[in-house]
Design a protein around this motif. Structure first.
Motif, mmCIF file in Angstrom:
data_model
loop_
_atom_site.group_PDB
_atom_site.id
_atom_site.type_symbol
_atom_site.label_atom_id
_atom_site.label_comp_id
_atom_site.label_asym_id
_atom_site.label_seq_id
_atom_site.Cartn_x
_atom_site.Cartn_y
_atom_site.Cartn_z
ATOM 1 N N HIS A 136 -55.947 -68.695 -25.508
ATOM 2 C CA HIS A 136 -54.984 -69.190 -24.529
ATOM 3 C C HIS A 136 -53.869 -68.190 -24.231
ATOM 4 O O HIS A 136 -52.837 -68.570 -23.671
ATOM 5 N N ASP A 143 -53.430 -65.934 -22.054
ATOM 6 C CA ASP A 143 -53.074 -65.688 -20.652
ATOM 7 C C ASP A 143 -52.532 -66.929 -19.957
ATOM 8 O O ASP A 143 -52.387 -66.948 -18.735
ATOM 9 N N LYS A 144 -52.205 -67.975 -20.731
ATOM 10 C CA LYS A 144 -51.768 -69.238 -20.138
ATOM 11 C C LYS A 144 -50.328 -69.548 -20.528
ATOM 12 O O LYS A 144 -49.838 -69.123 -21.569
ATOM 13 N N THR A 145 -49.676 -70.325 -19.661
ATOM 14 C CA THR A 145 -48.385 -70.889 -20.027
ATOM 15 C C THR A 145 -48.638 -72.070 -20.952
ATOM 16 O O THR A 145 -49.779 -72.516 -21.137
ATOM 17 N N GLU A 188 -50.429 -74.991 -19.265
ATOM 18 C CA GLU A 188 -51.823 -74.633 -18.980
ATOM 19 C C GLU A 188 -52.646 -74.655 -20.266
ATOM 20 O O GLU A 188 -53.790 -75.124 -20.269
ATOM 21 N N MET A 189 -52.083 -74.159 -21.347
ATOM 22 C CA MET A 189 -52.776 -74.176 -22.632
ATOM 23 C C MET A 189 -53.054 -75.594 -23.099
ATOM 24 O O MET A 189 -54.152 -75.914 -23.584
ATOM 25 N N LYS A 193 -43.429 -69.053 -19.528
ATOM 26 C CA LYS A 193 -43.897 -67.822 -20.158
ATOM 27 C C LYS A 193 -45.344 -67.957 -20.638
ATOM 28 O O LYS A 193 -45.728 -69.006 -21.169
ATOM 29 N N LYS A 194 -46.120 -66.893 -20.443
ATOM 30 C CA LYS A 194 -47.466 -66.870 -20.999
ATOM 31 C C LYS A 194 -47.383 -66.668 -22.509
ATOM 32 O O LYS A 194 -46.486 -65.991 -23.010
ATOM 33 N N SER A 208 -49.120 -64.881 -24.489
ATOM 34 C CA SER A 208 -49.228 -63.479 -24.899
ATOM 35 C C SER A 208 -47.913 -62.720 -24.717
ATOM 36 O O SER A 208 -47.717 -61.647 -25.309
ATOM 37 N N ASP A 209 -47.012 -63.264 -23.890
ATOM 38 C CA ASP A 209 -45.735 -62.594 -23.634
ATOM 39 C C ASP A 209 -44.618 -63.067 -24.564
ATOM 40 O O ASP A 209 -43.505 -62.531 -24.510
#
Length: 304
Positions: A106, A108-110, A113-114, A150-151, A153-154
């Motif tokens: 997950h 690449d998801k906010t 979204e996750m 925020k994603k 991964s970030d």
């Protein structure tokens, strides 16, 4: 001496009770609380299998296959409970597995979204992902970080830790009661081989169902260990395919590829009682009877 806080085997899972073999040879019983606490699984990571207690799962995968998949993917998975929820050797291992899932699947998801793929409808009911996200954001705010938009991964380390803490709260990590039966003073720490562990788990599942109410968890574990060792004494008979109790309840049968090995129930208990290297409770341990109780489902479960 082994780690008293590390689970090495699941002796029995029934209702809201879990009975574990610990690394130091003791037996720990966890009762009440939430399923994520009982299983050291703060993310409620789940691996569905056929004929589990979760009737919303439709798969032909066996419990052994589901467990193998869980252990291949995550470190520290010891067993699966009756619902398919993973049991981790420590809470830290369960938290690390959840972190791995979020980053790998997950990243690449906010958060909203996750959650659409993480918190799903199952035996625990419908997942309210909007409320879930608000609770996670609130925990982030409490820790002084803003997780909105925020994603994954970030996220920096502090933000990611806040995400894990927020999810832990929503998943309902609440302790219950713990009782511990200490190992005998002469108990050693000689571990079972991987194959013996497989047979031990198979025997624990089978004998635990048949002997509930008549034998304590410590005795079931002792019988399972003796079954595993008996199979090892007869390697020419091949891999173990099943463990069963005779109709009169006096003999344990170990079905192997090329024959059946047997050991008397009393002999199996005595074998463990007399072996100084076996880290199990003696036959004289007080019996513990557990009445079936309904499982308390998690607020949200992650199906894998």
């Amino acid at each position: 001496m082994g780690d008293p806080n590390k689970i090495t085997g699941l002796i029995r899972t029934e209702g809201t009770t879990r009975v574990y073999q610990m690394d130091d040879g003791s037996v720990e019983t966890r009762e009440g609380g939430t399923v994520s606490w009982r299983n050291n699984n703060p993310g409620n990571l789940k691996f569905g299998y056929a004929n589990s207690a979760d009737k919303t799962v439709h798969t032909t995968r066996t419990k052994d296959e589901a467990l193998a998949a869980a252990q291949k993917r995550y470190q520290g998975v010891v067993a699966l409970d009756q619902w398919g929820n993973a049991v981790f050797e420590t809470e830290a291992a369960g938290r690390a597995a959840k972190a791995q899932l979020l980053r790998e699947s997950h990243g690449d998801k906010t958060i909203p979204e996750m959650l659409k793929g993480y918190a799903i409808d199952d035996y625990s009911g419908k997942a309210n992902t909007d409320a879930y996200a608000k609770s996670v954001y609130a925990e982030g705010d409490r820790q002084g970080v803003d997780l909105r938009g925020k994603k994954i991964s970030d996220l920096n380390d502090k933000e990611f830790s806040a995400l894990l803490d927020g999810m832990k709260k929503v998943e309902g990590f609440q302790p219950g009661t713990v009782t511990r039966t200490q190992p005998r003073a002469d108990a050693g720490t000689t571990p079972l081989t991987p194959e013996q562990q497989r047979v031990h788990q198979m025997a624990t599942d089978s004998l635990g169902r048949q002997l509930v109410g008549s034998h304590s968890p410590e005795q079931v574990d002792a019988l399972a260990r003796s079954a595993a060792l008996t199979a090892s004494d007869n390697p020419a008979r091949g891999a173990v395919q099943g463990v069963f109790l005779s109709k009169d309840g006096h003999t344990i049968g170990i079905k192997q590829e090329f024959g059946i090995s047997e050991i008397g129930v009393q002999d199996a208990l005595n074998r463990q009682k007399e072996a100084p290297s076996a880290a199990v409770a003696s036959q004289d341990a007080p019996q513990q009877q557990m009445a079936p109780q309904p499982e308390t489902p998690p607020l949200a479960a992650a199906a894998r």
